[in-house]
Design a protein around this motif. Structure first.
Motif, mmCIF file in Angstrom:
data_model
loop_
_atom_site.group_PDB
_atom_site.id
_atom_site.type_symbol
_atom_site.label_atom_id
_atom_site.label_comp_id
_atom_site.label_asym_id
_atom_site.label_seq_id
_atom_site.Cartn_x
_atom_site.Cartn_y
_atom_site.Cartn_z
ATOM 1 N N GLU A 14 -0.546 -36.491 -15.060
ATOM 2 C CA GLU A 14 -1.866 -36.414 -15.686
ATOM 3 C C GLU A 14 -2.788 -35.462 -14.937
ATOM 4 N N ARG A 15 -2.783 -35.541 -13.628
ATOM 5 C CA ARG A 15 -3.641 -34.660 -12.825
ATOM 6 C C ARG A 15 -3.241 -33.203 -12.982
ATOM 7 N N GLU A 16 -1.944 -32.942 -12.920
ATOM 8 C CA GLU A 16 -1.470 -31.556 -13.009
ATOM 9 C C GLU A 16 -1.765 -30.956 -14.379
ATOM 10 N N LEU A 17 -1.431 -31.685 -15.441
ATOM 11 C CA LEU A 17 -1.668 -31.168 -16.788
ATOM 12 C C LEU A 17 -3.164 -31.029 -17.050
ATOM 13 N N SER A 18 -3.953 -31.980 -16.622
ATOM 14 C CA SER A 18 -5.399 -31.914 -16.831
ATOM 15 C C SER A 18 -6.020 -30.720 -16.113
ATOM 16 N N ALA A 19 -5.644 -30.505 -14.865
ATOM 17 C CA ALA A 19 -6.182 -29.365 -14.112
ATOM 18 C C ALA A 19 -5.769 -28.051 -14.760
ATOM 19 N N PHE A 20 -4.513 -27.959 -15.178
ATOM 20 C CA PHE A 20 -4.020 -26.752 -15.839
ATOM 21 C C PHE A 20 -4.760 -26.518 -17.157
ATOM 22 N N PHE A 21 -4.891 -27.559 -17.965
ATOM 23 C CA PHE A 21 -5.568 -27.456 -19.259
ATOM 24 C C PHE A 21 -7.019 -26.998 -19.076
ATOM 25 N N ASN A 22 -7.719 -27.596 -18.127
ATOM 26 C CA ASN A 22 -9.121 -27.221 -17.889
ATOM 27 C C ASN A 22 -9.248 -25.777 -17.420
ATOM 28 N N ALA A 23 -8.366 -25.341 -16.555
ATOM 29 C CA ALA A 23 -8.409 -23.961 -16.069
ATOM 30 C C ALA A 23 -8.135 -22.974 -17.197
ATOM 31 N N VAL A 24 -7.132 -23.266 -18.011
ATOM 32 C CA VAL A 24 -6.806 -22.362 -19.132
ATOM 33 C C VAL A 24 -7.954 -22.338 -20.135
ATOM 34 N N THR A 25 -8.560 -23.481 -20.387
ATOM 35 C CA THR A 25 -9.697 -23.530 -21.309
ATOM 36 C C THR A 25 -10.832 -22.638 -20.809
ATOM 37 N N GLN A 26 -11.150 -22.719 -19.530
ATOM 38 C CA GLN A 26 -12.231 -21.916 -18.963
ATOM 39 C C GLN A 26 -11.916 -20.426 -18.987
ATOM 40 N N LEU A 27 -10.672 -20.076 -18.706
ATOM 41 C CA LEU A 27 -10.307 -18.661 -18.592
ATOM 42 C C LEU A 27 -9.918 -18.007 -19.913
ATOM 43 N N PHE A 28 -9.268 -18.776 -20.809
ATOM 44 C CA PHE A 28 -8.706 -18.167 -22.015
ATOM 45 C C PHE A 28 -9.152 -18.819 -23.314
ATOM 46 N N GLY A 29 -9.848 -19.940 -23.234
ATOM 47 C CA GLY A 29 -10.313 -20.611 -24.446
ATOM 48 C C GLY A 29 -9.445 -21.780 -24.849
ATOM 49 N N SER A 30 -9.972 -22.578 -25.773
ATOM 50 C CA SER A 30 -9.310 -23.826 -26.159
ATOM 51 C C SER A 30 -8.007 -23.607 -26.919
ATOM 52 N N GLU A 31 -7.909 -22.537 -27.694
ATOM 53 C CA GLU A 31 -6.668 -22.291 -28.433
ATOM 54 C C GLU A 31 -5.500 -22.057 -27.476
ATOM 55 N N GLN A 32 -5.701 -21.205 -26.481
ATOM 56 C CA GLN A 32 -4.656 -20.945 -25.491
ATOM 57 C C GLN A 32 -4.368 -22.191 -24.650
ATOM 58 N N ALA A 33 -5.393 -22.984 -24.392
ATOM 59 C CA ALA A 33 -5.199 -24.213 -23.617
ATOM 60 C C ALA A 33 -4.305 -25.188 -24.385
ATOM 61 N N GLU A 34 -4.529 -25.321 -25.675
ATOM 62 C CA GLU A 34 -3.695 -26.217 -26.477
ATOM 63 C C GLU A 34 -2.255 -25.722 -26.535
ATOM 64 N N LEU A 35 -2.063 -24.420 -26.737
ATOM 65 C CA LEU A 35 -0.707 -23.858 -26.748
ATOM 66 C C LEU A 35 -0.022 -24.058 -25.401
ATOM 67 N N SER A 36 -0.762 -23.863 -24.333
ATOM 68 C CA SER A 36 -0.199 -24.013 -22.990
ATOM 69 C C SER A 36 0.128 -25.473 -22.680
ATOM 70 N N ALA A 37 -0.693 -26.392 -23.150
ATOM 71 C CA ALA A 37 -0.406 -27.814 -22.950
ATOM 72 C C ALA A 37 0.876 -28.197 -23.683
ATOM 73 N N GLU A 38 1.063 -27.673 -24.885
ATOM 74 C CA GLU A 38 2.299 -27.928 -25.617
ATOM 75 C C GLU A 38 3.497 -27.348 -24.860
ATOM 76 N N ASP A 39 3.345 -26.135 -24.348
ATOM 77 C CA ASP A 39 4.411 -25.526 -23.542
ATOM 78 C C ASP A 39 4.729 -26.389 -22.324
ATOM 79 N N TRP A 40 3.689 -26.899 -21.674
ATOM 80 C CA TRP A 40 3.851 -27.719 -20.470
ATOM 81 C C TRP A 40 4.644 -28.979 -20.794
#
Length: 95
Positions: free
Chosen positions: A25-51
């Protein structure tokens, strides 16, 4: 109660399931938040699915923070490829 049936960290090097879930949970949450800040929510959702797909594809659960980070690193390379492809596509469209 059988004393040998109890969890003993000195005898068992694998963390209990609850600890593994907390690490995940910590790892995915930190990754999701970082991707959201840097690339936006669409990329964050795609990256979470990849993860999550990467997690499903491995045998067993990672037992250390380092092993969870390896999943994140693999998924980060996919994110970088998507971001680069998107950037190139925008350059050609605007040219």
């Amino acid at each position: 109660m059988n004393p040998q049936a109890r969890y003993n960290p000195s005898q068992n090097s694998n963390p209990p399931c609850a600890d593994l879930m907390t690490m995940a949970e910590r790892e995915l949450s930190a990754f999701f938040n970082a991707v959201t800040q840097l690339f936006g929510s669409e990329q964050a959702e795609l990256s979470a699915e990849d993860w999550l797909q990467e997690l499903i594809g491995i045998d067993g659960l990672p037992a250390s923070t380092r092993e969870w980070r390896l999943i994140t690193a693999k998924v980060s390379t996919r994110l970088a490829s998507r971001a680069r492809a998107s950037s190139l596509s925008t350059e050609f469209t605007n040219a």
